[in-house]
Design a protein around this motif. Structure first.
Motif, PDB file in Angstrom:
ATOM      1  N   ILE A 383       0.894  -1.364   0.052  1.00 39.51           N
ATOM      2  CA  ILE A 383       0.017  -0.045  -0.136  1.00 39.51           C
ATOM      3  C   ILE A 383       0.865   1.096  -0.032  1.00 39.51           C
ATOM      4  CG2 ILE A 383      -1.688   1.496   1.365  1.00 39.51           C
ATOM      5  CD1 ILE A 383      -2.831  -1.453   2.462  1.00 39.51           C
ATOM      6  N   ILE A 384       0.702   2.230  -1.052  1.00 39.87           N
ATOM      7  CA  ILE A 384       1.415   3.379  -1.087  1.00 39.87           C
ATOM      8  C   ILE A 384       0.713   4.547  -0.627  1.00 39.87           C
ATOM      9  CG2 ILE A 384       2.790   4.652  -2.670  1.00 39.87           C
ATOM     10  CD1 ILE A 384       3.507   2.145  -4.501  1.00 39.87           C
ATOM     11  N   ILE A 385       1.061   5.139   0.608  1.00 35.31           N
ATOM     12  CA  ILE A 385       0.283   6.283   0.705  1.00 35.31           C
ATOM     13  C   ILE A 385       1.400   7.586   1.150  1.00 35.31           C
ATOM     14  CG2 ILE A 385      -0.866   7.366   2.639  1.00 35.31           C
ATOM     15  CD1 ILE A 385      -2.076   4.605   3.180  1.00 35.31           C
ATOM     16  N   ASP A 386       1.377   8.530   0.350  1.00 31.51           N
ATOM     17  CA  ASP A 386       2.043   9.608   0.549  1.00 31.51           C
ATOM     18  C   ASP A 386       3.593   9.181   0.339  1.00 31.51           C
ATOM     19  OD1 ASP A 386       0.106  11.476   1.014  1.00 31.51           O
ATOM     20  OD2 ASP A 386       0.206  11.117   3.087  1.00 31.51           O
ATOM     21  N   LYS A 387       3.704   8.405  -0.625  1.00 33.03           N
ATOM     22  CA  LYS A 387       5.069   8.008  -0.826  1.00 33.03           C
ATOM     23  C   LYS A 387       5.566   6.881   0.182  1.00 33.03           C
ATOM     24  CE  LYS A 387       6.832  11.935  -3.361  1.00 33.03           C
ATOM     25  NZ  LYS A 387       7.717  12.820  -3.508  1.00 33.03           N
ATOM     26  N   CYS A 388       4.864   6.412   1.107  1.00 35.38           N
ATOM     27  CA  CYS A 388       5.186   5.489   1.876  1.00 35.38           C
ATOM     28  C   CYS A 388       4.531   3.972   1.503  1.00 35.38           C
ATOM     29  CB  CYS A 388       4.612   5.645   3.429  1.00 35.38           C
ATOM     30  SG  CYS A 388       5.189   7.286   4.420  1.00 35.38           S
ATOM     31  N   HIS A 389       5.590   3.125   1.581  1.00 39.32           N
ATOM     32  CA  HIS A 389       5.362   1.857   1.008  1.00 39.32           C
ATOM     33  C   HIS A 389       5.040   0.844   2.520  1.00 39.32           C
ATOM     34  CE1 HIS A 389       6.908   3.307  -2.722  1.00 39.32           C
ATOM     35  NE2 HIS A 389       6.612   2.083  -3.425  1.00 39.32           N
ATOM     36  N   LEU A 390       3.537   0.417   2.537  1.00 38.28           N
ATOM     37  CA  LEU A 390       3.270  -0.304   3.594  1.00 38.28           C
ATOM     38  C   LEU A 390       3.138  -1.524   3.322  1.00 38.28           C
ATOM     39  CD1 LEU A 390       0.994   2.642   5.114  1.00 38.28           C
ATOM     40  CD2 LEU A 390       3.541   1.938   5.881  1.00 38.28           C
ATOM     41  N   MET A 391       3.754  -2.660   3.887  1.00 38.47           N
ATOM     42  CA  MET A 391       3.299  -4.064   3.657  1.00 38.47           C
ATOM     43  C   MET A 391       2.258  -4.484   4.685  1.00 38.47           C
ATOM     44  SD  MET A 391       4.861  -4.368   0.953  1.00 38.47           S
ATOM     45  CE  MET A 391       4.628  -6.272   0.884  1.00 38.47           C
ATOM     46  N   ILE A 392       1.214  -5.187   4.225  1.00 36.98           N
ATOM     47  CA  ILE A 392       0.186  -5.770   5.112  1.00 36.98           C
ATOM     48  C   ILE A 392      -0.112  -7.211   4.860  1.00 36.98           C
ATOM     49  CG2 ILE A 392      -2.356  -5.727   5.756  1.00 36.98           C
ATOM     50  CD1 ILE A 392      -0.900  -3.310   6.752  1.00 36.98           C
ATOM     51  N   ASN A 393      -0.049  -7.990   6.070  1.00 39.35           N
ATOM     52  CA  ASN A 393      -0.432  -9.257   5.736  1.00 39.35           C
ATOM     53  C   ASN A 393      -1.678  -9.606   6.795  1.00 39.35           C
ATOM     54  OD1 ASN A 393      -0.272 -11.923   5.192  1.00 39.35           O
ATOM     55  ND2 ASN A 393       1.817 -12.200   5.730  1.00 39.35           N
ATOM     56  N   ALA A 394      -2.110 -10.748   6.678  1.00 42.53           N
ATOM     57  CA  ALA A 394      -3.391 -11.335   7.417  1.00 42.53           C
ATOM     58  C   ALA A 394      -3.468 -12.754   7.579  1.00 42.53           C
ATOM     59  CB  ALA A 394      -4.598 -10.756   6.479  1.00 42.53           C
ATOM     60  N   SER A 395      -3.937 -13.001   8.862  1.00 38.28           N
ATOM     61  CA  SER A 395      -4.333 -14.486   9.037  1.00 38.28           C
ATOM     62  C   SER A 395      -5.724 -14.605   8.928  1.00 38.28           C
ATOM     63  CB  SER A 395      -4.042 -14.780  10.514  1.00 38.28           C
ATOM     64  OG  SER A 395      -2.394 -14.391  10.797  1.00 38.28           O
ATOM     65  N   LEU A 396      -6.079 -15.882   8.273  1.00 39.73           N
ATOM     66  CA  LEU A 396      -7.705 -16.171   7.964  1.00 39.73           C
ATOM     67  C   LEU A 396      -7.881 -17.478   8.493  1.00 39.73           C
ATOM     68  CD1 LEU A 396      -8.903 -15.520   4.307  1.00 39.73           C
ATOM     69  CD2 LEU A 396      -9.629 -17.367   5.618  1.00 39.73           C
ATOM     70  N   GLY A 397      -8.960 -17.475   9.075  1.00 39.29           N
ATOM     71  CA  GLY A 397      -9.575 -18.630   9.660  1.00 39.29           C
ATOM     72  C   GLY A 397     -10.856 -18.988   8.970  1.00 39.29           C
ATOM     73  N   CYS A 398     -11.235 -20.113   8.552  1.00 39.19           N
ATOM     74  CA  CYS A 398     -12.200 -20.622   7.661  1.00 39.19           C
ATOM     75  C   CYS A 398     -13.373 -21.560   8.505  1.00 39.19           C
ATOM     76  CB  CYS A 398     -11.803 -21.045   6.492  1.00 39.19           C
ATOM     77  SG  CYS A 398     -13.346 -21.434   5.412  1.00 39.19           S
ATOM     78  N   TYR A 399     -14.550 -21.286   8.798  1.00 44.52           N
ATOM     79  CA  TYR A 399     -15.269 -21.925   9.225  1.00 44.52           C
ATOM     80  C   TYR A 399     -16.601 -22.566   8.300  1.00 44.52           C
ATOM     81  CZ  TYR A 399     -18.545 -24.284  12.590  1.00 44.52           C
ATOM     82  OH  TYR A 399     -19.409 -25.092  13.221  1.00 44.52           O
ATOM     83  N   TYR A 400     -17.115 -23.670   8.356  1.00 44.78           N
ATOM     84  CA  TYR A 400     -18.187 -24.067   7.457  1.00 44.78           C
ATOM     85  C   TYR A 400     -19.296 -24.215   8.264  1.00 44.78           C
ATOM     86  CZ  TYR A 400     -14.612 -24.824   3.882  1.00 44.78           C
ATOM     87  OH  TYR A 400     -13.658 -24.636   2.881  1.00 44.78           O
TER      88      TYR A 400
END
Length: 435
Positions: A383-400
């Motif tokens: 994600i680039i905001i005001d020339k700042c490069h930000l790296m985002i990650n996520a954890s995902l849980g799936c339930y049926y």
């Protein structure tokens, strides 16, 4: 007095009258004889009558003749002459029933005919009265309908406007005057374009002209402005085109409903069920959607998937760049999540950096995993905001959520939350399926 002509033309009537008078006078004669025999009169009176019998007889004859002539004259004046005049008028008329000629001497048939004519006139009068009553009722019904239509027009909460082919207002109800803040006398006979937003009209002009020329009707939403405060007023407008086939005159009827209240209600509902920062559905909307899904599941017996998504290390962005930067990251993340699922699926913000996605249906396990992988892949893009490069990650849980399990909404969210924490424990940036 009575002429010979009159006597001869009505001899049957006079003959009957004469006979009746003679009977009357004979009766008087016998009464006098009876009185004489019973010595009702004195001898002196009888002697006087005998001595002057010629004079008395002459006087009696003259008196009888005078009475006869007087009675005949009265009968002529009161009855015979009017009947003869009426008879003459009837015989000269072209509309006598059955073309029957009434003779003057036939007084019986004359009276019968007059009675028949009076009955006919009475029947015709009754028919005329009935027809007049029906016409009066029909006229009153038309008046009542006009009054009702006028009352509906003037008291309608909807806006009603009638314009001619040149767009000039020929009739308008008070609702429109009140809505835009203009008096009736300043609206009537004025072009409608003077009271609507011209820029908004340009946006619908092409569609409006096309629909009215082809189907003679158009409907859609349109904004007008209050004349004084310039506030936009949303309307739902229905326009119909009417053509008078006799003189080819064209008129347009416009019926518009003020959507201000409806729009305000929709806005309040949207605020109540959407996150103000990301515009994603909030916990309330999520709960309602899960209720619907469970209700549908009981009928269709399908399963759906609930994805619990939590951003990794989001607190570090807030600490290093501030909460404003964190809010901007959440907005961008929300947009990425919205674009990662189908339009029929749902993405909601639960709280902070926690998001929920509902995938329905989840009959194909491979499709669900593919969706989960696409979400993580998109979120991992910088994600680039005001020339700042930000790296985002996520954890995902799936339930049926399976149809044979009787689960509540809290239980489903709790199981998805457990799966998400297992993903974090597994090293973050990964997917864990709870069941």
């Amino acid at each position: 007095m009575v002429t010979l002509k009159r006597f001869s033309s009505n001899h049957s009537i006079y003959r009957n009258i004469t006979l009746q008078l003679l009977v009357f006078f004979v009766l008087i004669y016998f009464i006098i004889q009876l009185l004489t025999a019973t010595e009702f009169f004195s001898k002196e009176t009888l002697a006087a009558i005998h001595n002057h019998s010629v004079k008395i007889s002459s006087l009696l004859v003259f008196t009888l003749f005078f009475i006869f002539c007087y009675v005949i004259n009265r009968i002529n004046k009161w009855f015979i002459n009017p009947l003869n005049k009426l008879n003459k008028v009837i015989n000269e008329s072209d509309n006598i029933s059955n073309n029957k000629i009434i003779h003057a001497g036939d007084i019986t048939s004359m009276f019968e005919y007059y009675c028949m004519m009076i009955r006919d006139i009475a029947e015709k009068d009754s028919k005329i009265i009935l027809e007049a009553s029906i016409l009066t009722q029909e006229k009153q019904a038309v008046i009542n309908q006009k009054q009702l239509a006028s009352s509906l027009f003037n008291n309608s909460q909807d806006i009603i406007i009638i314009i001619d082919n040149n767009g000039v207002i020929t009739r308008v109800n008070p609702s429109f005057c009140l809505l835009i803040g203009v008096k009736y006398e300043n609206i009537i006979h004025q072009p409608l374009i003077n009271f609507i937003n011209t820029s908004a009209y340009k946006n619908i002009k092409a569609s409006l002209s096309h629909e009215l020329n082809n189907s003679h009707q158009w409907q859609g939403e349109f904004n007008i402005q209050h004349i004084m405060n310039k506030k936009d007023i949303p309307l739902y407008v229905r326009i119909n085109k009417f053509i008078d086939t006799k003189n080819n005159n064209i008129q347009y009827s416009i019926i518009a409903t003020d959507l201000t209240t409806i729009k305000e209600i929709d806005r309040l509902v949207h605020i109540n069920q959407h996150d103000p920062l990301t515009e994603l559905p909030n916990r309330i909307a999520l709960t309602n959607r899960l209720k619907d899904e469970l209700s549908i599941q009981r009928a269709s017996h399908h399963k759906f998937a609930v994805l619990f998504i939590d951003l990794d290390n989001f607190k570090r962005i807030n600490d290093n760049y501030g909460h404003q930067m964190g809010d901007r990251v959440l907005k961008i993340t929300a947009n990425k999540l919205r674009n990662s699922v189908k339009k029929t699926d749902m993405v909601a913000r639960l709280a902070g950096d926690e998001f929920i996605a509902i995938i329905n249906p989840a009959t194909n396990h491979a499709d669900v995993i593919q969706t989960c992988e696409r979400i993580l892949s998109i979120l991992q893009q910088p994600i680039i905001i005001d020339k700042c490069h930000l790296m985002i990650n996520a954890s995902l849980g799936c339930y049926y959520a399976h149809p044979h399990k009787q689960q509540t909404i809290d239980e489903i969210l709790s199981q998805a939350d457990i799966a998400m924490y297992q993903a974090k424990m597994a090293g973050k940036g990964c997917i864990i399926e709870c069941n």
